[in-house]
Motif scaffolding. Structure first.
Motif, mmCIF file in Angstrom:
data_model
loop_
_atom_site.group_PDB
_atom_site.id
_atom_site.type_symbol
_atom_site.label_atom_id
_atom_site.label_comp_id
_atom_site.label_asym_id
_atom_site.label_seq_id
_atom_site.Cartn_x
_atom_site.Cartn_y
_atom_site.Cartn_z
ATOM 1 N N ASP A 145 0.831 -1.202 0.000
ATOM 2 C CA ASP A 145 0.000 0.000 0.000
ATOM 3 C C ASP A 145 0.865 1.251 0.000
ATOM 4 O O ASP A 145 0.532 2.261 -0.652
ATOM 5 N N ASP A 146 1.992 1.188 0.731
ATOM 6 C CA ASP A 146 2.890 2.346 0.823
ATOM 7 C C ASP A 146 3.650 2.581 -0.480
ATOM 8 O O ASP A 146 4.071 3.709 -0.756
ATOM 9 N N ASN A 147 3.882 1.535 -1.292
ATOM 10 C CA ASN A 147 4.710 1.653 -2.498
ATOM 11 C C ASN A 147 3.917 1.603 -3.801
ATOM 12 O O ASN A 147 4.478 1.832 -4.869
ATOM 13 N N LYS A 148 2.638 1.325 -3.705
ATOM 14 C CA LYS A 148 1.832 1.118 -4.907
ATOM 15 C C LYS A 148 1.820 2.350 -5.811
ATOM 16 O O LYS A 148 2.003 2.255 -7.028
ATOM 17 N N ASP A 149 1.641 3.543 -5.205
ATOM 18 C CA ASP A 149 1.575 4.759 -6.007
ATOM 19 C C ASP A 149 2.887 5.007 -6.748
ATOM 20 O O ASP A 149 2.885 5.431 -7.913
ATOM 21 N N ALA A 150 4.010 4.751 -6.082
ATOM 22 C CA ALA A 150 5.319 4.971 -6.713
ATOM 23 C C ALA A 150 5.507 4.030 -7.904
ATOM 24 O O ALA A 150 6.032 4.433 -8.959
ATOM 25 N N VAL A 151 5.096 2.789 -7.746
ATOM 26 C CA VAL A 151 5.225 1.827 -8.845
ATOM 27 C C VAL A 151 4.367 2.261 -10.031
ATOM 28 O O VAL A 151 4.821 2.267 -11.184
ATOM 29 N N GLU A 152 3.129 2.650 -9.749
ATOM 30 C CA GLU A 152 2.240 3.052 -10.836
ATOM 31 C C GLU A 152 2.744 4.307 -11.538
ATOM 32 O O GLU A 152 2.600 4.456 -12.752
ATOM 33 N N LYS A 153 3.357 5.223 -10.769
ATOM 34 C CA LYS A 153 3.908 6.433 -11.374
ATOM 35 C C LYS A 153 5.046 6.096 -12.329
ATOM 36 O O LYS A 153 5.139 6.644 -13.435
ATOM 37 N N LEU A 154 5.908 5.200 -11.903
ATOM 38 C CA LEU A 154 7.016 4.784 -12.774
ATOM 39 C C LEU A 154 6.501 4.122 -14.051
ATOM 40 O O LEU A 154 6.980 4.406 -15.149
ATOM 41 N N LEU A 155 5.530 3.244 -13.896
ATOM 42 C CA LEU A 155 4.986 2.543 -15.056
ATOM 43 C C LEU A 155 4.255 3.503 -15.990
ATOM 44 O O LEU A 155 4.275 3.316 -17.210
ATOM 45 N N SER A 156 3.643 4.532 -15.430
ATOM 46 C CA SER A 156 2.944 5.506 -16.274
ATOM 47 C C SER A 156 3.922 6.324 -17.105
ATOM 48 O O SER A 156 3.578 6.833 -18.182
ATOM 49 N N SER A 157 5.156 6.433 -16.622
ATOM 50 C CA SER A 157 6.160 7.243 -17.325
ATOM 51 C C SER A 157 6.857 6.492 -18.450
ATOM 52 O O SER A 157 7.638 7.086 -19.194
#
Length: 872
Positions: A811-823
């Protein structure tokens, strides 16, 4: 006297024999032997190690293959030289006879000429002699005066003239005979010379063995692996069968002749086993050209047929015919035999091996070649019943057949476990009879298991027979319902946990993985289809999941609970056909193969049933769960490279089928029909509510919690491994991946089975796919590993896996992973981001997972379409 001295050979028998003796002595030195090696090497069958002395064999320079070749070469030369000596001897003998015959004919000729002249003068055809004959002692062409001095032809010119002409003709005739005999010797000389020059080539060895010159030399020196011709015959077989009775019936003490009989029979069996090994390389599917198989020779087959036919007819118990089937009983009960236990076992093993060889169609034999007593027990019929074994007046039932089966096991159950097999019809019929009669035996009665397991180990050696049973090929004269046969075999609570019966299907994955042999793969594919179709038919399926056997807390256990080896074998069949189990369904209740016969065409409901049978053993369930994980990994990898989602859809279908099978099996174990009037309602309630936290544990499938994270080696991309997993499900890498059990022992794995009986949840699938995509981008150099390490998403080993995150960590890292994948751009070359690609993959997977569920179940939740489930 006429001088007749035809041309002679310069060869001398004594000189040639001396040379042969020199070669035999050399052979003796090679083998560390002395004495009459001719008789030792040629006289009877034996192992090469019996010929070579211990001092030679244990020497530091000993090499078995080199010693065999050297011994054979010298023996070959010595044998050819012996033959040449015999040729010279025969020529000398024939030449002398020609000379003797000439002089005998010459004396007869003189009498014949003189008698003809006298007759011609009496008839007036010749004038009387002008001078009276005078008596003398005879000359070259004139006869001496006969006893009593009655007549002398010495001065008769007519006699001289006629005798001279007749003698010249006689000389020409006998010189021609002598020349022909000499020419024959010269041909022999050329033949022997060529054989010496060529060495022991196959055609020469065959020729000399058939003519008796080599005897057992080729077999003894080269061994069965060289496939030498064997010096056996029909006439010798009849003699051996009669003589063997002296040892097995009449108490004669084993002697050298006994050893000769046993070794001859064993030699044929050893050669047959080598031929079977060669034949294994030429697999067959439906139509197999028996003429292309590696047959025994006509003489070898005739030898076996005659031996067993004669022995069967001669083997009596008092006034009753017993046949060879009861040989073991005879050896056990005859107090007058001079045979120790080792000799008895040797007789049974040797004769049993020959029976298997004789039954093998691919060796040139067949079921009809077997003795009648063996045929009948294989067909489940009463054999000829000897006095003192049982009452022949009562009906023949499963008790009687099991007794006969024990007698048969005494023979064939002791045969070579390295693979000597019986014929297709014999093996199929025997296993079929066993399955039929087991339906009449208490499932938990193990009193005959040792016998039946031993026989199954024999019948399962013939995979053609196993295929016949699984596909319903009718070879049995009485029992033709394959589902009844399999029910008897699969629902018996075997003492070995079903290991022997599992041999009926254990060969399928091996054949499927043999990419160098398409016919073997096709054979395994048809066997897979037959197995699935038969075992998932309503009656047999219900019998397999509701056996009536108590096991642990289960009052009516599934087959795999007490026969885990069978369930594991079924699971291996699923693994071998893993891609087919994820294909879309065409229509309900369908069984078949696609046009190229490379893929199974089975509807969802029956795939699910077969999976349930496979996961009825916890170990098998773990294997299939891990197989699904590996399949998912392969599908994701292929999607990143191709941009296509075919594999993701197939993976979703298989995951749902596996989940459905797990749910059914777990519920079968936790709910009893006697306790629930409406079992389907109870099932739906349990699943839909997800309230039974103990469901999985109660079923025996709950993996243990682990205190330390388990690294998912399979989540780390390796291109070669991915390629092999994607293209070679039966390959070593796939098996290694399945055997690793990752994802089964750690509850954090996205496909760890949960309390609702599912191995799939969309949220965990999404998390795993995002991490896998992150890993793929890093390995392709599109993301820097150091940057990911700074964000806590990677280690020195690579991107973290799902195992490295607790629920809170994710839950703490999910947003960071999705941001990287979106880039990052997706791997398919489109304008979609890597995150959108991952979402698309998960959606395709989930859609098919849900679609299969809808196809199999109605709105209530779990009622299958098509055939209704008649469960506990």
């Amino acid at each position: 006297m006429v001088d007749f001295d035809p041309v002679d050979t310069k060869a001398k028998e004594s000189t040639v024999t001396d040379k042969a003796n020199t070669l035999w002595n050399l052979a003796g030195r090679i083998m560390g032997r002395s004495g009459d090696l001719r008789g030792l090497i040629k006289g009877s069958a034996m192992e090469f190690t019996e010929l070579v002395s211990d001092s030679i064999e244990k020497g530091g320079n000993y090499n078995d293959e080199l010693w065999r070749d050297a011994s054979m070469s010298i023996t070959w030369g010595a044998t050819i030289t012996d033959m040449w000596a015999s040729d010279v001897k025969d020529f000398k003998k024939d030449r002398k006879k020609i000379i003797d015959d000439f002089y005998e004919a010459y004396q007869a000729l003189k009498l014949q000429v003189s008698m003809q002249i006298m007759q011609d003068r009496q008839n007036g055809k010749l004038a009387p002699p002008t001078t009276a004959p005078s008596f003398d002692s005879g000359s070259l062409l004139k006869p001496a005066a006969p006893a009593g001095g009655l007549h002398n032809w010495a001065n008769d010119p007519v006699f001289d003239e006629r005798m001279q002409a007749a003698t010249l003709q006689l000389l020409q005739e006998y010189h021609a005979k002598a020349a022909a005999r000499l020419a024959k010797l010269r041909v022999k000389s050329e033949d022997r010379g060529k054989m010496l020059k060529d060495g022991p080539q196959e055609k020469h060895v065959k020729q000399l063995t058939e003519h008796g010159a080599l005897g057992w030399a080729a077999y003894n020196l080269l061994g069965a692996k060289a496939l030498p011709p064997l010096p056996v015959s029909k006439a010798e077989a009849a003699k051996m069968a009669k003589e063997l009775q002296e040892y097995t019936n009449k108490g004669k003490k084993p002697d050298f002749r006994y050893l000769q009989i046993m070794s001859a029979l064993q030699a044929v069996t050893d050669k047959a086993q080598v031929l079977q090994g060669l034949d294994d390389k030429k697999r067959r599917v439906d139509i197999y050209d028996r003429a292309q198989a590696n047959h025994l020779s006509k003489n070898e087959l005739a030898f076996l047929r005659e031996f067993y036919d004669a022995y069967e007819k001669q083997n009596h118990f008092g006034d009753n015919e017993g046949g060879i089937l009861y040989l073991g009983h005879q050896l056990d009960t005859n107090p007058n035999l001079e045979l120790d236990e080792g000799a008895k076992q040797e007789i049974l093993r040797t004769l049993g091996g020959g029976l298997l060889v004789l039954s093998d169609e691919n060796l040139g034999g067949g079921f009809d070649d077997l003795p009648v007593s063996i045929q009948r027990v294989a067909n489940g019929e009463p054999a000829q019943i000897p006095l003192g074994i049982r009452d022949s007046k009562k009906g023949y039932d499963h008790v009687d057949w099991l007794e006969d089966a024990e007698y048969l096991d005494r023979l064939i159950g002791r045969t070579d476990t390295d693979g000597l097999r019986g014929g297709e019809t014999f093996s199929a019929n025997l296993a079929t009879s066993m399955g039929h009669y087991l339906n009449d035996v208490d499932k938990t009665d193990n009193s005959h298991d040792e016998t039946l397991q031993s026989l199954l180990d024999v019948t399962n050696r013939n995979t053609d027979a196993s295929r016949d049973i699984l596909t319903g090929v009718d070879t049995h004269p009485k029992f033709t319902d394959s589902s009844e046969v399999l029910k008897g075999l699969y629902t018996h609570a075997w003492e070995d946990d079903g290991a022997s019966v599992a041999g009926l299907t254990d060969w399928i994955p091996e054949y499927m993985a043999n990419k160098d042999d398409p016919t073997a793969q096709a054979m395994a594919k048809k066997a897979s289809l037959g197995l699935i179709e038969t075992t998932t038919g309503t009656d047999l399926y219900n019998a397999l999941i509701d056996t009536g056997v108590e096991k642990g807390k289960s009052h009516s256990a599934s087959m795999g609970e007490f026969n885990p080896h069978i369930a594991r074998s079924f699971a291996s069949v699923v693994e071998a056909n893993l891609n087919d189990f994820g294909l879309p369904e065409e229509k309900p209740n369908e069984f078949g193969l696609y046009d190229d016969s490379s893929e199974l065409k089975v509807d969802y409901a029956h795939r699910r049933r077969f999976l349930e049978l496979g996961i009825s053993d916890p170990q098998s369930a773990q294997r299939l769960m891990q197989a699904a994980n590996v399949r998912d990994l392969s599908g994701f990898y292929d999607a990143t490279k191709s941009g296509e989602f075919v594999d993701s859809r197939n993976s979703g279908r298989f995951r749902q089928l596996l989940d459905a099978a797990i749910r059914e099996e777990l519920l079968d174990r936790t709910q009893d029909k006697d306790d629930h009037d409406n079992e389907e309602k109870a099932r739906a309630s349990a699943i839909s509510a997800g309230a039974r936290a103990t469901l999985v544990a109660a079923g025996g499938f709950a993996p243990p919690m682990v205190s330390q994270p388990v690294e998912a080696g399979l989540s780390v991309y390796d291109e070669y491994l991915r390629y092999r997993i994607a293209t070679e499900w039966g390959g070593t890498e796939f098996q290694d991946a399945v055997n690793s059990q990752d994802g089964v022992t750690d509850p954090r794995h996205p496909f760890h089975i949960n309390t609702s009986g599912n191995t799939f949840t969309p949220s965990k699938m999404e998390a795993k796919s995002q991490l896998d995509m992150l890993d793929s981008l890093a390995r392709d150099g599109k993301l820097e590993l150091d940057d990911l390490k700074k964000q806590g998403l990677a280690t020195d080993k690579g991107v973290k896996t799902i195992y490295d995150f607790s629920a809170k960590d994710w839950d703490d890292n999910k947003d960071a992973v999705e941001k990287l994948l979106s880039s990052q751009k997706g791997p398919d070359g489109s304008d979609k981001s890597a995150l959108e690609f991952t979402e698309k993959y998960v959606k395709e997977y989930k859609d098919q997972y849900d679609e299969v569920h809808k196809s199999m179940y109605n709105d209530v939740g779990l009622q299958e379409k098509g055939e209704s489930e008649q469960k506990r």
